[in-house]
Design a protein around this motif. Structure first.
Motif, PDB file in Angstrom:
ATOM      1  N   PRO A  10       0.823  -1.232   0.000  1.00 59.28           N
ATOM      2  CA  PRO A  10       0.000   0.000   0.000  1.00 59.28           C
ATOM      3  C   PRO A  10       0.852   1.276   0.000  1.00 59.28           C
ATOM      4  O   PRO A  10       0.494   2.260  -0.648  1.00 59.28           O
ATOM      5  N   LEU A  11       1.986   1.269   0.708  1.00 63.93           N
ATOM      6  CA  LEU A  11       2.854   2.447   0.715  1.00 63.93           C
ATOM      7  C   LEU A  11       3.439   2.722  -0.673  1.00 63.93           C
ATOM      8  O   LEU A  11       3.514   3.871  -1.114  1.00 63.93           O
ATOM      9  N   ILE A  12       3.840   1.671  -1.361  1.00 63.15           N
ATOM     10  CA  ILE A  12       4.377   1.832  -2.722  1.00 63.15           C
ATOM     11  C   ILE A  12       3.286   2.336  -3.652  1.00 63.15           C
ATOM     12  O   ILE A  12       3.518   3.218  -4.480  1.00 63.15           O
ATOM     13  N   THR A  13       2.072   1.820  -3.522  1.00 63.73           N
ATOM     14  CA  THR A  13       0.950   2.252  -4.364  1.00 63.73           C
ATOM     15  C   THR A  13       0.626   3.727  -4.110  1.00 63.73           C
ATOM     16  O   THR A  13       0.453   4.506  -5.055  1.00 63.73           O
ATOM     17  N   ILE A  14       0.564   4.122  -2.870  1.00 68.19           N
ATOM     18  CA  ILE A  14       0.282   5.528  -2.529  1.00 68.19           C
ATOM     19  C   ILE A  14       1.407   6.422  -3.038  1.00 68.19           C
ATOM     20  O   ILE A  14       1.159   7.482  -3.619  1.00 68.19           O
ATOM     21  N   TRP A  19       3.495  10.545  -6.783  1.00 67.14           N
ATOM     22  CA  TRP A  19       4.489  10.891  -7.805  1.00 67.14           C
ATOM     23  C   TRP A  19       3.812  11.229  -9.131  1.00 67.14           C
ATOM     24  O   TRP A  19       4.147  12.215  -9.790  1.00 67.14           O
ATOM     25  N   PHE A  20       2.847  10.400  -9.553  1.00 69.05           N
ATOM     26  CA  PHE A  20       2.154  10.613 -10.826  1.00 69.05           C
ATOM     27  C   PHE A  20       1.390  11.931 -10.812  1.00 69.05           C
ATOM     28  O   PHE A  20       1.426  12.702 -11.778  1.00 69.05           O
ATOM     29  N   PHE A  21       0.707  12.238  -9.715  1.00 71.64           N
ATOM     30  CA  PHE A  21      -0.061  13.474  -9.602  1.00 71.64           C
ATOM     31  C   PHE A  21       0.861  14.691  -9.668  1.00 71.64           C
ATOM     32  O   PHE A  21       0.594  15.653 -10.395  1.00 71.64           O
ATOM     33  N   LEU A  22       1.951  14.672  -8.924  1.00 71.48           N
ATOM     34  CA  LEU A  22       2.887  15.799  -8.934  1.00 71.48           C
ATOM     35  C   LEU A  22       3.554  15.968 -10.293  1.00 71.48           C
ATOM     36  O   LEU A  22       3.771  17.081 -10.761  1.00 71.48           O
TER      37      LEU A  22
END
Length: 126
Positions: A10-14, A19-22
């Motif tokens: 879950p931490l890697i997914t979040i 990262w993608f949003f930024l």
């Protein structure tokens, strides 16, 4: 081992979504921002010009004349330079732009060839 995966996944997914949003919100390199006439006009500063030459077309039904101007522009902090422009000028204001007269105008400091009349008696023809 399973507990580590249950926490890490879950931490890697979040982290990936953050990262993608930024990355998608950051402007792309190499793309220059479009500068339109309104932006140039807003950042234009006061200047004055001497009319080197002017030629006009007949006054139209709206009591305006198309005037081609050669101007020697004096902008604070910059050397004088010459520029050509075409304005629509009110019939009553045609005496303001005769050869040898000085007029008030606005010039874009980042693009000095973009000059605008400083008054309601004339309009820039784009």
């Amino acid at each position: 081992m399973i507990e580590t995966l249950a926490i890490a996944l879950p931490l890697i997914t979040i982290g990936f979504f953050v990262w993608f949003f930024l990355r998608s919100r950051r402007p792309r390199k190499g793309k220059t921002a479009k500068v339109d006439d309104r932006t140039r006009q807003e950042r234009a500063v006061w200047a004055w010009a001497k009319v080197v030459s002017s030629s006009q077309e007949p006054v139209n039904t709206y009591r305006m004349a198309r005037v081609m101007l050669d101007l020697e522009v004096h902008m604070p902090g910059n050397p004088a330079y010459q520029v050509k422009t075409t304005w629509l000028v009110d019939q009553e204001a045609l005496a303001f732009i005769e050869e040898g007269k000085e007029i008030s105008l606005k010039a874009d400091p980042l693009g000095p060839e973009h000059i605008y009349p400083n008054g309601s008696w004339a309009k820039l023809i784009e």
